[in-house]
Design a protein around this motif. Structure first.
Motif, PDB file in Angstrom:
ATOM      1  N   UNK A  60      18.999  10.557  24.030  1.00  0.00           N
ATOM      2  CA  UNK A  60      18.908   9.118  24.073  1.00  0.00           C
ATOM      3  C   UNK A  60      17.235   9.724  23.589  1.00  0.00           C
ATOM      4  N   UNK A  61      16.443  10.435  24.433  1.00  0.00           N
ATOM      5  CA  UNK A  61      14.811  10.955  23.568  1.00  0.00           C
ATOM      6  C   UNK A  61      14.918  11.519  22.627  1.00  0.00           C
ATOM      7  N   UNK A  62      15.898  12.388  22.363  1.00  0.00           N
ATOM      8  CA  UNK A  62      15.536  12.769  20.892  1.00  0.00           C
ATOM      9  C   UNK A  62      15.961  11.883  20.228  1.00  0.00           C
ATOM     10  N   UNK A  63      16.569  10.845  19.591  1.00  0.00           N
ATOM     11  CA  UNK A  63      16.987   9.778  19.217  1.00  0.00           C
ATOM     12  C   UNK A  63      15.636   8.531  18.537  1.00  0.00           C
ATOM     13  N   UNK A  64      15.015   8.407  20.312  1.00  0.00           N
ATOM     14  CA  UNK A  64      14.047   8.074  20.428  1.00  0.00           C
ATOM     15  C   UNK A  64      12.658   8.769  19.153  1.00  0.00           C
ATOM     16  N   UNK A  65      12.713   9.509  19.733  1.00  0.00           N
ATOM     17  CA  UNK A  65      11.429  10.828  19.001  1.00  0.00           C
ATOM     18  C   UNK A  65      11.478  10.882  17.350  1.00  0.00           C
ATOM     19  N   UNK A  66      13.147  10.823  17.100  1.00  0.00           N
ATOM     20  CA  UNK A  66      13.374  10.761  15.235  1.00  0.00           C
ATOM     21  C   UNK A  66      13.643   9.303  14.823  1.00  0.00           C
ATOM     22  N   UNK A  67      13.611   8.359  15.825  1.00  0.00           N
ATOM     23  CA  UNK A  67      13.255   7.188  15.090  1.00  0.00           C
ATOM     24  C   UNK A  67      12.127   6.842  14.864  1.00  0.00           C
ATOM     25  N   UNK A 125       1.915   0.762  18.843  1.00  0.00           N
ATOM     26  CA  UNK A 125       2.986  -0.709  18.696  1.00  0.00           C
ATOM     27  C   UNK A 125       4.242  -0.715  19.168  1.00  0.00           C
ATOM     28  N   UNK A 126       5.308  -0.481  19.701  1.00  0.00           N
ATOM     29  CA  UNK A 126       6.424   0.309  19.977  1.00  0.00           C
ATOM     30  C   UNK A 126       6.140   0.176  21.621  1.00  0.00           C
ATOM     31  N   UNK A 127       4.941   0.843  22.133  1.00  0.00           N
ATOM     32  CA  UNK A 127       4.972   0.456  23.266  1.00  0.00           C
ATOM     33  C   UNK A 127       4.542  -0.146  23.850  1.00  0.00           C
ATOM     34  N   UNK A 128       3.799  -0.880  23.246  1.00  0.00           N
ATOM     35  CA  UNK A 128       3.737  -2.410  23.794  1.00  0.00           C
ATOM     36  C   UNK A 128       4.063  -3.748  23.682  1.00  0.00           C
ATOM     37  N   UNK A 162      17.579  -3.014  22.215  1.00  0.00           N
ATOM     38  CA  UNK A 162      16.528  -2.633  21.050  1.00  0.00           C
ATOM     39  C   UNK A 162      16.635  -1.500  21.265  1.00  0.00           C
ATOM     40  N   UNK A 163      15.822  -0.522  22.079  1.00  0.00           N
ATOM     41  CA  UNK A 163      16.385   0.442  21.840  1.00  0.00           C
ATOM     42  C   UNK A 163      17.438   1.704  20.731  1.00  0.00           C
ATOM     43  N   UNK A 164      18.434   1.212  20.958  1.00  0.00           N
ATOM     44  CA  UNK A 164      19.953   0.950  20.596  1.00  0.00           C
ATOM     45  C   UNK A 164      19.571   0.819  19.160  1.00  0.00           C
ATOM     46  N   UNK A 165      19.531  -0.553  18.603  1.00  0.00           N
ATOM     47  CA  UNK A 165      19.127  -0.327  16.958  1.00  0.00           C
ATOM     48  C   UNK A 165      18.435   0.321  16.409  1.00  0.00           C
ATOM     49  N   UNK A 166      17.294   0.552  17.171  1.00  0.00           N
ATOM     50  CA  UNK A 166      15.946   1.350  16.986  1.00  0.00           C
ATOM     51  C   UNK A 166      16.362   2.581  16.981  1.00  0.00           C
ATOM     52  N   UNK A 167      17.495   3.336  17.390  1.00  0.00           N
ATOM     53  CA  UNK A 167      17.947   4.728  17.580  1.00  0.00           C
ATOM     54  C   UNK A 167      18.605   4.440  16.360  1.00  0.00           C
ATOM     55  N   UNK A 168      19.772   3.608  15.443  1.00  0.00           N
ATOM     56  CA  UNK A 168      20.332   3.888  14.532  1.00  0.00           C
ATOM     57  C   UNK A 168      19.970   3.046  13.380  1.00  0.00           C
ATOM     58  N   UNK A 169      18.526   2.263  13.499  1.00  0.00           N
ATOM     59  CA  UNK A 169      18.039   2.462  11.959  1.00  0.00           C
ATOM     60  C   UNK A 169      17.067   3.653  11.855  1.00  0.00           C
TER      61      UNK A 169
END
Length: 159
Positions: A6-13, A50-53, A78-85
């Motif tokens: 999950x962390x790697x997918x957030x970094x990829x996003x 922006x996403x952190x805030x 929201x995080x799941x949608x970001x990973x998909x994006x």
């Protein structure tokens, strides 16, 4: 191992979305006082901030309104949608970087369509969560105006 993936997918996003923003600035001939790499780093830092805030403000509002479980559910979605994006934008970014002629503009438009669709899906999911938990319509309207539409209006005002 799921948390690591999950962390790697957030970094990829963040990387892919920053690269997409970089490509948009390059295609629209925006002038920056620094080179291409620093422009990418600027996009990365700006979007990451922006996403952190945004998540911080959501968590704060959830804490103040005593609805942390609903807020955490929304942030999870929201995080799941970001990973998909991030996964969807990866081929778009690659195609727009190496496509010949005017084809990169079509790839950028496709990426914008992906962003809008997933953003609307996030908003619909947020409304479903709030309506399922017996929130008032007034709070739903206030939430949409302050946390979703106000930052978009400010962004378009700057551009």
């Amino acid at each position: 191992s799921l948390k690591q993936g999950s962390t790697w997918l957030e970094i990829l996003f963040l990387l892919v979305f920053s690269l997409f923003a970089f490509q948009i600035t390059e295609m629209s001939d925006m002038k920056f006082p620094f080179g291409d790499f620093l422009r990418f780093v600027f996009c990365f830092v700006l979007l990451g901030l922006y996403f952190f805030l945004k998540m911080g403000v959501y968590s704060l509002v959830g804490f103040v309104s005593e609805s942390t479980t609903e807020t955490n559910e929304f942030l999870f979605n929201m995080r799941n949608h970001n990973k998909i994006l991030g996964i969807l934008l990866l081929p778009v970014v690659g195609f727009s970087a190496w496509a010949p002629g005017s084809l990169p503009s079509y790839a950028i438009m496709t990426g914008v369509v992906f962003i809008v669709i997933l953003y609307l899906m996030t908003l619909v999911r947020g409304m479903k969560i709030l309506l399922k938990k017996q929130f008032s319509i007034f709070y739903l309207f206030l939430y949409l105006c302050t946390l979703e539409f106000l930052p978009l209006a400010a962004f378009f005002k700057v551009i």
